[in-house]
Scaffold this active site. Structure first.
Site, PDB file in Angstrom:
ATOM      1  N   ASP A   7       0.889  -1.219  -0.137  1.00 46.69           N
ATOM      2  CA  ASP A   7       0.006  -0.200  -0.028  1.00 46.69           C
ATOM      3  C   ASP A   7       0.872   1.113   0.006  1.00 46.69           C
ATOM      4  O   ASP A   7       2.041   1.117   0.290  1.00 46.69           O
ATOM      5  CB  ASP A   7      -0.816  -0.080   1.192  1.00 46.69           C
ATOM      6  CG  ASP A   7      -1.789   1.114   1.574  1.00 46.69           C
ATOM      7  OD1 ASP A   7      -2.207   1.578   0.399  1.00 46.69           O
ATOM      8  OD2 ASP A   7      -1.898   1.497   2.770  1.00 46.69           O
ATOM      9  N   ASP A   9      -0.316   4.722   1.155  1.00 50.72           N
ATOM     10  CA  ASP A   9      -0.445   6.000   2.369  1.00 50.72           C
ATOM     11  C   ASP A   9      -0.378   5.237   3.510  1.00 50.72           C
ATOM     12  O   ASP A   9      -0.845   4.194   3.959  1.00 50.72           O
ATOM     13  CB  ASP A   9      -1.873   6.715   2.168  1.00 50.72           C
ATOM     14  CG  ASP A   9      -1.897   7.462   1.030  1.00 50.72           C
ATOM     15  OD1 ASP A   9      -0.988   8.246   0.736  1.00 50.72           O
ATOM     16  OD2 ASP A   9      -2.971   7.460   0.321  1.00 50.72           O
ATOM     17  N   ASP A 133      -2.103  -0.562   6.073  1.00 52.00           N
ATOM     18  CA  ASP A 133      -2.594  -0.059   7.432  1.00 52.00           C
ATOM     19  C   ASP A 133      -3.785  -0.189   7.558  1.00 52.00           C
ATOM     20  O   ASP A 133      -4.209   0.099   8.627  1.00 52.00           O
ATOM     21  CB  ASP A 133      -2.079   1.366   7.539  1.00 52.00           C
ATOM     22  CG  ASP A 133      -2.724   2.328   6.538  1.00 52.00           C
ATOM     23  OD1 ASP A 133      -2.533   2.111   5.434  1.00 52.00           O
ATOM     24  OD2 ASP A 133      -3.248   3.273   6.967  1.00 52.00           O
TER      25      ASP A 133
HETATM   26 MG   LIG Z   1      -2.972   3.112   3.459  1.00 51.29          MG
END
Ligand SMILES: [Mg+2]
Length: 174
Positions: A7, A9, A133
């Site tokens: 991922d 961000d 996340d």
């Molecule tokens: Mg993320």
């Protein structure tokens, strides 16, 4: 080669830090990242949800984010042993495409454009691992989800968790 999806961000790009800074400037507040542990900013200020979101819709928002420490070095090493794909749910903010692409070219020049995946629902991603996340992306992911620690996911349990890129390196290269 096994395939790792990564991922953007809060995993390789620090969007939360810039977002909070813009929010504080705009609303003349002094919220610290530690004040929103286990939550998102919108949970703290639900009445401002659309304003909070709107910072991300700004076309240049994602262009100058800081790189998460260690991600460049470790991904470079991993790419010798694994197939690396950068997978971002960019459809959440379609105005972010150009900035995200340019950011990746600047900070991860050793990865091919062909390994960038700008998508919506990440369940379409076919990989052996997904480092993310956001736990919601693991629900329908076919491989092993690996939760990258961010302030908002501190209290999530029941996932394989890595706290930083050193731990990612240990997980994959030990
Ligand atoms: Mg993320």
């Amino acid at each position: 080669m096994k395939r790792i999806a990564i991922d953007m961000d809060e995993v390789i790009a620090d969007a939360a830090e810039k977002h909070l800074k813009l929010y504080n400037q705009h609303f003349k507040e002094t919220i610290m990242i530690d004040d929103i542990k286990g939550k998102k900013l919108r949970d703290l200020r639900p009445h401002l949800e659309s304003e909070i979101k709107s910072f991300f819709a700004e076309p240049t928002f994602f262009r100058d984010l800081n790189v998460i420490e260690g991600s460049q070095e470790v991904i470079k090493k991993l790419s010798q042993h694994y197939e690396i794909f950068i997978t971002t749910a960019a459809m959440e903010f379609p105005s972010s495409f150009t900035a995200k692409y340019e950011w990746l070219k600047e900070h991860f020049p050793f990865l091919s454009d062909m390994n960038f995946v700008f998508c919506g629902d990440k369940s379409i991603i076919h990989a052996d691992y997904l480092i993310d996340d956001n736990v919601r992306h693991f629900k329908r992911f076919c491989g092993q989800g690996i939760l990258f620690t961010a302030s908002h996911n501190m209290h999530e349990t029941g996932y394989v968790r890595v706290n930083n890129w050193n731990e990612v390196q240990d997980y994959f290269l030990k």
